[in-house]
Design a protein around this motif. Structure first.
Motif, mmCIF file in Angstrom:
data_model
loop_
_atom_site.group_PDB
_atom_site.id
_atom_site.type_symbol
_atom_site.label_atom_id
_atom_site.label_comp_id
_atom_site.label_asym_id
_atom_site.label_seq_id
_atom_site.Cartn_x
_atom_site.Cartn_y
_atom_site.Cartn_z
ATOM 1 N N PRO A 323 0.828 -1.206 0.000
ATOM 2 C CA PRO A 323 0.000 0.000 0.000
ATOM 3 C C PRO A 323 0.866 1.261 0.000
ATOM 4 C CG PRO A 323 0.018 -0.991 2.186
ATOM 5 C CD PRO A 323 0.760 -1.931 1.288
ATOM 6 N N ALA A 324 0.734 2.071 -1.033
ATOM 7 C CA ALA A 324 1.530 3.294 -1.169
ATOM 8 C C ALA A 324 0.893 4.151 -2.250
ATOM 9 C CB ALA A 324 2.982 2.966 -1.509
ATOM 10 N N MET A 341 3.888 -2.710 -7.536
ATOM 11 C CA MET A 341 3.436 -2.920 -6.158
ATOM 12 C C MET A 341 4.100 -4.136 -5.533
ATOM 13 S SD MET A 341 -0.632 -2.153 -6.623
ATOM 14 C CE MET A 341 -1.190 -0.657 -7.463
ATOM 15 N N VAL A 342 4.236 -5.224 -6.310
ATOM 16 C CA VAL A 342 4.873 -6.433 -5.801
ATOM 17 C C VAL A 342 6.341 -6.170 -5.471
ATOM 18 C CG1 VAL A 342 5.606 -8.774 -6.385
ATOM 19 C CG2 VAL A 342 3.288 -8.016 -6.947
ATOM 20 N N ASP A 343 7.017 -5.505 -6.348
ATOM 21 C CA ASP A 343 8.438 -5.213 -6.111
ATOM 22 C C ASP A 343 8.623 -4.350 -4.858
ATOM 23 O OD1 ASP A 343 9.034 -6.653 -8.360
ATOM 24 O OD2 ASP A 343 9.268 -4.895 -9.679
ATOM 25 N N GLN A 347 10.740 -5.427 -1.385
ATOM 26 C CA GLN A 347 11.805 -4.599 -0.835
ATOM 27 C C GLN A 347 11.551 -4.277 0.634
ATOM 28 O OE1 GLN A 347 14.710 -3.810 -2.560
ATOM 29 N NE2 GLN A 347 15.304 -3.295 -0.437
ATOM 30 N N HIS A 348 10.300 -4.027 0.995
ATOM 31 C CA HIS A 348 9.974 -3.726 2.397
ATOM 32 C C HIS A 348 10.158 -4.953 3.287
ATOM 33 C CE1 HIS A 348 8.188 0.435 2.482
ATOM 34 N NE2 HIS A 348 8.299 0.235 1.172
ATOM 35 N N LEU A 349 9.866 -6.139 2.762
ATOM 36 C CA LEU A 349 10.086 -7.360 3.546
ATOM 37 C C LEU A 349 11.577 -7.592 3.770
ATOM 38 C CD1 LEU A 349 7.468 -9.726 1.864
ATOM 39 C CD2 LEU A 349 7.377 -8.806 4.202
ATOM 40 N N ALA A 446 2.029 -3.033 10.388
ATOM 41 C CA ALA A 446 1.546 -4.382 10.671
ATOM 42 C C ALA A 446 2.676 -5.410 10.535
ATOM 43 C CB ALA A 446 0.397 -4.728 9.735
ATOM 44 N N ILE A 447 3.521 -5.248 9.528
ATOM 45 C CA ILE A 447 4.633 -6.177 9.340
ATOM 46 C C ILE A 447 5.577 -6.137 10.535
ATOM 47 C CG2 ILE A 447 6.669 -6.654 7.926
ATOM 48 C CD1 ILE A 447 5.078 -5.681 5.494
#
Length: 498
Positions: A323-324, A341-343, A347-349, A446-447
């Motif tokens: 979400p961004a 969005m997937v990429d 990267q955030h994970l 949340a992550i």
């Protein structure tokens, strides 16, 4: 008489049978027994003086309402004034008496005259100040309130600093309610005007209902409360909203906010904004609405989830669309935006320290916390509750998972029948452990919450205030029931939410 014999002569008897001289060469007869007071012994004299002194002190004692008089100077008569008694002549109030001048008892001889050169009546003291009657006394004037000054201050600030622009609304919204509170006015649940000039991008996702939009408006600080816009929507059921992102302002009145959401000129067509917790179904419709790409085309691109480099255990794009805010580019396809969005999610994970084999588990858990938690500060607590229940072999009993499996992704409320439906694989009232897949697209908060849950023994939680998001966490079921009762009481006090 001026030349009467002194008391010493009388008591000593030296005057008896002797002649005295009134003036030189003028003979004077000797006083007879009828002319002289009866002889007194020294004891009788002292006793009479004591009685006279006590009588004078009794008559000169100050009353409770009279001011105390100053002490007499040694060698001078007392200046105490006697108040007139209701049973005595009024002129006795002006009499000044001391033990040396007090009258003797009835039948006693008259006291000798004072020495020459002193007045037998000392000068009167000034009379005490006149006391007004209770009716005549005015009540003390109360201090003037500062309320008028506060109102004038607010007006001056709005006129001088605001200049009739957005600054004026900011100052009024900041100080206006406080001024109203000085008069005992009930605080309003709504702002006034069309905002303070601070822009906010507000997104409506396909499937959002009136209560959802109202809560999101309050959470974004656009409206003062969720109840204010919701009342308007309940009164006019014909109001419709177009999914998309709108340019709004903070501190708008509920009516001005709703009017702006229905104005197509407020729709932002250069950005695609994905809020946290939006489901895949919502993102598909939002992308189609903003980019003008046909809905069928966007849906087909979403179904081809294997083409985006997801982990082998992923079953859809759900949960992997970070979400961004994404800038729209002319000629770009739905596949391009999905890949972007997937990429971003990958990267955030990686930045959070999650290894690829754990991506699916982390996203499923985070998507659950994203839908169930309200305030950001509560996310780690909610994660701890679910982890504690998993560790103890308890059912998660999440309404959000049940609603997702039932196809109602825009709400977390469920029915008894839905919670009893064992055919729903996402029904955590029946099936233990996490759901088989993500139920939303979670954000960083949340992550991080599932990676670093709070420390606690809680097993239950319930939101007790839907406007503020206040949530109560409990360890025992009995305490949880008390929190549920608190939430039910809040619902009764806010019937528009039922």
């Amino acid at each position: 008489m001026a030349d009467e014999p002194s008391w010493d002569e009388i008591f000593s008897g030296s005057a008896a049978g002797q002649t005295t001289s009134n003036q030189a060469g003028t003979p004077s007869r000797a006083p007879s027994a009828d002319d002289l007071p009866a002889p007194m012994t020294r004891r009788e004299r002292r006793e009479r003086e004591r009685l006279a002194q006590e009588q004078a002190e009794t008559r000169t004692a100050p009353t409770a309402s009279a001011p105390s008089a100053p002490a007499a100077t040694p060698g001078e008569p007392s200046p105490t004034l006697l108040a007139a008694s209701p049973h005595e002549p009024a002129d006795t109030a002006d009499t000044v008496e001391t033990p040396a001048t007090a009258p003797a008892a009835a039948g006693a001889a008259a006291a000798p005259k004072p020495k020459a050169g002193r007045s037998s009546r000392p000068p009167r003291d000034p009379k005490p100040p006149r006391q007004k009657s209770p009716k005549a006394q005015k009540a003390p004037r109360e201090k003037k309130s500062h309320r008028r000054g506060a109102i004038i201050l607010v007006i001056v600030l709005v006129v001088v600093l605001g200049g009739g622009t957005a600054g004026g609304f900011t100052i009024y919204n900041q100080y206006g309610p406080k001024v109203a509170a000085l008069f005992g006015a009930k605080p309003s649940d709504d702002y006034t005007g069309s905002g303070d000039g601070k822009k906010v991008d507000f997104t409506i996702v396909s499937g959002d209902i009136g209560s959802t939009i109202s809560k999101k408006l309050a959470a974004a600080h656009i409206t003062k409360s969720a109840s204010a816009p919701y009342k308007i929507l309940l009164a006019n059921q014909n109001i419709q909203f177009q999914p998309g992102t709108y340019s709004m302002f903070e501190h708008m009145s509920a009516q001005s906010a709703i009017d702006r959401l229905q104005d197509s000129n407020s729709l932002i067509t250069t950005k695609l904004v994905i809020p946290e917790g939006t489901s895949l179904k919502g993102i598909i419709r939002l992308m189609s609405s903003v980019t003008k790409i046909p809905l069928a085309t966007v849906t087909a691109a979403a179904k081809d989830y294997r083409s985006y480099g997801l982990p082998s255990n992923a079953t859809s794009l759900e949960g992997y669309l970070f979400p961004a805010t994404y800038d729209l580019q002319p000629g770009k396809t739905a596949n391009f935006y999905f890949q972007q969005m997937v990429d971003t999610m990958k990267q955030h994970l990686i930045d959070a320290g999650v290894s690829e084999p754990n991506w699916e588990h982390t996203i499923i858990f985070a998507s659950l916390v994203q839908k169930e938690a309200g305030l950001a500060a509560d996310f780690p607590k909610v994660a701890r509750v679910f982890q504690n229940r998993i560790d103890q072999g308890m059912l998660l009993q999440s309404d959000a998972t049940v609603a997702y499996g039932a196809g109602t992704t825009n709400t977390v409320t469920t029915t008894d029948a839905q919670r009893a439906d064992a055919s729903n694989p996402y029904n955590t009232y029946v099936h233990k452990g996490l759901p088989p897949g993500p139920i939303s697209n979670p954000g960083d908060v949340a992550i991080n919450a599932v990676l670093h849950p709070a420390t606690g023994s809680w097993l239950y939680f319930v939101t007790v205030n839907l406007e503020t998001g206040e949530t109560v966490f409990s360890t025992t079921y009995a305490d949880h029931q008390k929190a549920v009762a608190q939430f039910q009481a809040w619902l009764r006090a806010h019937p528009t939410y039922q």
